[in-house]
Write a protein that holds these residues in place. Structure first.
Motif, PDB file in Angstrom:
ATOM      1  N   GLN A  32      42.490  32.466  54.911  1.00  0.00           N
ATOM      2  CA  GLN A  32      43.770  32.009  55.484  1.00  0.00           C
ATOM      3  C   GLN A  32      43.705  30.598  56.066  1.00  0.00           C
ATOM      4  O   GLN A  32      44.473  30.271  56.965  1.00  0.00           O
ATOM      5  N   ARG A  33      42.784  29.759  55.556  1.00  0.00           N
ATOM      6  CA  ARG A  33      42.802  28.343  55.917  1.00  0.00           C
ATOM      7  C   ARG A  33      43.410  27.594  54.738  1.00  0.00           C
ATOM      8  O   ARG A  33      42.803  27.519  53.671  1.00  0.00           O
ATOM      9  N   GLU A  34      44.598  27.057  54.934  1.00  0.00           N
ATOM     10  CA  GLU A  34      45.302  26.410  53.833  1.00  0.00           C
ATOM     11  C   GLU A  34      44.538  25.155  53.404  1.00  0.00           C
ATOM     12  O   GLU A  34      44.444  24.181  54.156  1.00  0.00           O
ATOM     13  N   THR A  35      44.024  25.198  52.188  1.00  0.00           N
ATOM     14  CA  THR A  35      43.127  24.160  51.694  1.00  0.00           C
ATOM     15  C   THR A  35      43.590  23.672  50.334  1.00  0.00           C
ATOM     16  O   THR A  35      44.047  24.468  49.502  1.00  0.00           O
ATOM     17  N   VAL A  36      43.473  22.365  50.102  1.00  0.00           N
ATOM     18  CA  VAL A  36      43.822  21.773  48.812  1.00  0.00           C
ATOM     19  C   VAL A  36      42.702  20.818  48.393  1.00  0.00           C
ATOM     20  O   VAL A  36      41.866  20.416  49.212  1.00  0.00           O
ATOM     21  N   ILE A  37      42.711  20.456  47.107  1.00  0.00           N
ATOM     22  CA  ILE A  37      41.707  19.543  46.565  1.00  0.00           C
ATOM     23  C   ILE A  37      42.386  18.258  46.119  1.00  0.00           C
ATOM     24  O   ILE A  37      43.442  18.285  45.482  1.00  0.00           O
ATOM     25  N   VAL A  38      41.763  17.143  46.457  1.00  0.00           N
ATOM     26  CA  VAL A  38      42.199  15.828  46.004  1.00  0.00           C
ATOM     27  C   VAL A  38      41.140  15.292  45.048  1.00  0.00           C
ATOM     28  O   VAL A  38      39.971  15.151  45.427  1.00  0.00           O
ATOM     29  N   ASN A  39      41.533  15.023  43.811  1.00  0.00           N
ATOM     30  CA  ASN A  39      40.589  14.493  42.831  1.00  0.00           C
ATOM     31  C   ASN A  39      40.547  12.968  42.914  1.00  0.00           C
ATOM     32  O   ASN A  39      41.532  12.297  42.622  1.00  0.00           O
ATOM     33  N   LEU A  40      39.393  12.429  43.322  1.00  0.00           N
ATOM     34  CA  LEU A  40      39.202  10.979  43.389  1.00  0.00           C
ATOM     35  C   LEU A  40      38.330  10.463  42.245  1.00  0.00           C
ATOM     36  O   LEU A  40      37.876   9.321  42.296  1.00  0.00           O
ATOM     37  N   ALA A  52      45.994  18.746  44.337  1.00  0.00           N
ATOM     38  CA  ALA A  52      47.197  18.363  45.088  1.00  0.00           C
ATOM     39  C   ALA A  52      47.516  16.893  44.862  1.00  0.00           C
ATOM     40  O   ALA A  52      48.674  16.497  44.792  1.00  0.00           O
ATOM     41  N   VAL A  53      46.458  16.076  44.756  1.00  0.00           N
ATOM     42  CA  VAL A  53      46.587  14.648  44.439  1.00  0.00           C
ATOM     43  C   VAL A  53      45.523  14.333  43.400  1.00  0.00           C
ATOM     44  O   VAL A  53      44.369  14.749  43.534  1.00  0.00           O
ATOM     45  N   LEU A  94      48.916  11.513  50.002  1.00  0.00           N
ATOM     46  CA  LEU A  94      48.384  12.433  51.008  1.00  0.00           C
ATOM     47  C   LEU A  94      49.477  12.889  51.966  1.00  0.00           C
ATOM     48  O   LEU A  94      49.511  14.058  52.365  1.00  0.00           O
ATOM     49  N   GLU A  95      50.369  11.979  52.325  1.00  0.00           N
ATOM     50  CA  GLU A  95      51.475  12.352  53.215  1.00  0.00           C
ATOM     51  C   GLU A  95      52.397  13.378  52.565  1.00  0.00           C
ATOM     52  O   GLU A  95      52.879  14.307  53.217  1.00  0.00           O
ATOM     53  N   GLN A  96      52.594  13.241  51.268  1.00  0.00           N
ATOM     54  CA  GLN A  96      53.514  14.136  50.568  1.00  0.00           C
ATOM     55  C   GLN A  96      52.910  15.509  50.287  1.00  0.00           C
ATOM     56  O   GLN A  96      53.604  16.531  50.384  1.00  0.00           O
ATOM     57  N   HIS A  97      51.632  15.543  49.941  1.00  0.00           N
ATOM     58  CA  HIS A  97      51.059  16.776  49.395  1.00  0.00           C
ATOM     59  C   HIS A  97      49.988  17.432  50.275  1.00  0.00           C
ATOM     60  O   HIS A  97      49.614  18.577  49.998  1.00  0.00           O
ATOM     61  N   CYS A  98      49.487  16.727  51.290  1.00  0.00           N
ATOM     62  CA  CYS A  98      48.344  17.263  52.028  1.00  0.00           C
ATOM     63  C   CYS A  98      48.568  17.372  53.531  1.00  0.00           C
ATOM     64  O   CYS A  98      47.623  17.640  54.274  1.00  0.00           O
ATOM     65  N   LYS A  99      49.772  17.159  53.991  1.00  0.00           N
ATOM     66  CA  LYS A  99      50.034  17.207  55.417  1.00  0.00           C
ATOM     67  C   LYS A  99      49.785  18.610  55.965  1.00  0.00           C
ATOM     68  O   LYS A  99      50.206  19.608  55.386  1.00  0.00           O
TER      69      LYS A  99
END
Length: 321
Positions: A32-40, A52-53, A94-99
């Protein structure tokens, strides 16, 4: 962005960064920790997760190589520098998808961008300036433990990235469940995780080579020079006294939970307001310590019933019990 937390996952090609990102993402979301991945990684066009990004929306390594006639290394350096020049795009994404989410940054596998080049350091500094509290998670394939030269080199790379990136840093021995395939380790697992007295590894190689007679004096002298060089490098690492490792198997929940707990301490998530539940970090647990993890790994992945030493050790433990 105030109070945002994340992991910056780095390491050499093949060390398991993308697999680690997916596994940790699944684990943290399951508690239950809301987590996303950003591919750099601008060259990672086959992702086993929903990013997410995705930096490939900004720049694509294959297109850079084709348009500018660059090789893979030069192309990736260009992409990272381009990303540094377009931080506004990253901030907006990041502001749009990872806040209000915990973020895993899946990074490229070219080690130069963590040990020598400054663009990645500048990108991470910008994230820090936006309010992100990050921990670098540096993955090293556990098969390096089976070769003294490789392990000293991996430890040096870890130290170099720690001093270059200037962020809280956790070094991880990945794929620990596969290390037994390469034969018995020269030392116990805790020696490799502690990172102490690495100069003993070149000494071990020198002793092994003393038993191998060779009439090629040039080869013998070259080996001796190499061992002296490795010992000097190992002493530098020992002098800094910064490098140690956490062993994990991405398929083993206990090792992942322990690693996440250490990372939570490093990036400050553990101490953030409202994130603690009875001293526990959102259900990860706090029972297992490093000694427990090492014993667990020895039993699950390193124990060999056909090895006389392992069989005798197991019998002695049963008798004590």
């Amino acid at each position: 962005f105030h109070g945002m937390y994340g992991q910056v996952i780095v390491g050499a090609p093949g060390s398991g960064k993308t697999t680690f990102s997916r596994g940790v993402n699944d684990f943290l979301n399951s508690i239950q920790r809301e987590t996303v991945i950003v591919n750099l990684d601008p060259g990672n066009d086959v992702l086993p997760y929903d990013a997410a990004v995705n930096v490939m929306e900004l720049i694509n390594l294959d297109e850079v190589m084709e348009d500018l006639h660059l090789g893979p290394n030069g192309g990736l350096i260009y992409c990272i520098e381009y990303m540094e020049k377009n931080l506004d795009w990253l901030k907006e994404q990041l502001e749009q998808h990872c806040k209000d989410k915990y973020v895993l940054f899946d990074c490229p596998g070219q080690v130069e961008i963590y040990t020598h080049h400054t663009s990645m350091r500048n990108i991470l500094a910008a994230l820090n300036g936006w309010g992100w509290q990050l921990c670098v998670v540096h993955l090293v394939d556990a098969h390096h433990c089976s070769d003294a030269s490789k392990f000293v080199a991996a430890a040096l790379m870890s130290l170099s990235s720690m001093t270059m990136l200037e962020l809280p840093h956790v070094n991880v021995l990945s794929k620990i469940d596969l290390v037994q395939r390469l034969g018995r380790l020269d030392f116990n697992l805790d020696y490799y995780t502690s990172g102490y007295e690495l100069a003993r590894l070149p000494e071990l190689l020198s002793k092994k080579e003393e038993h191998v007679t060779s009439h090629n004096t040039v080869l013998v002298e070259a080996q001796q020079r190499l061992r002296r060089f490795e010992a000097a490098v190992a002493n530098v690492i020992d002098d800094y006294s910064l490098v140690n490792f956490i062993p994990i198997s991405i398929n083993d929940k206990d090792t992942i939970a322990y690693a996440c707990r250490i990372i939570d301490k490093a990036n400050g998530y553990l101490y953030s307001i409202g994130k603690q539940i009875d001293g526990d970090t959102q259900g990860i647990g706090r029972a297992l310590e490093l000694d427990d993890i090492l014993e667990l790994i020895e039993e699950r992945y390193l124990f060999d019933p056909n090895d006389p030493y392992d069989e005798q050790s197991s019998r002695s433990e049963d008798e004590d019990t």
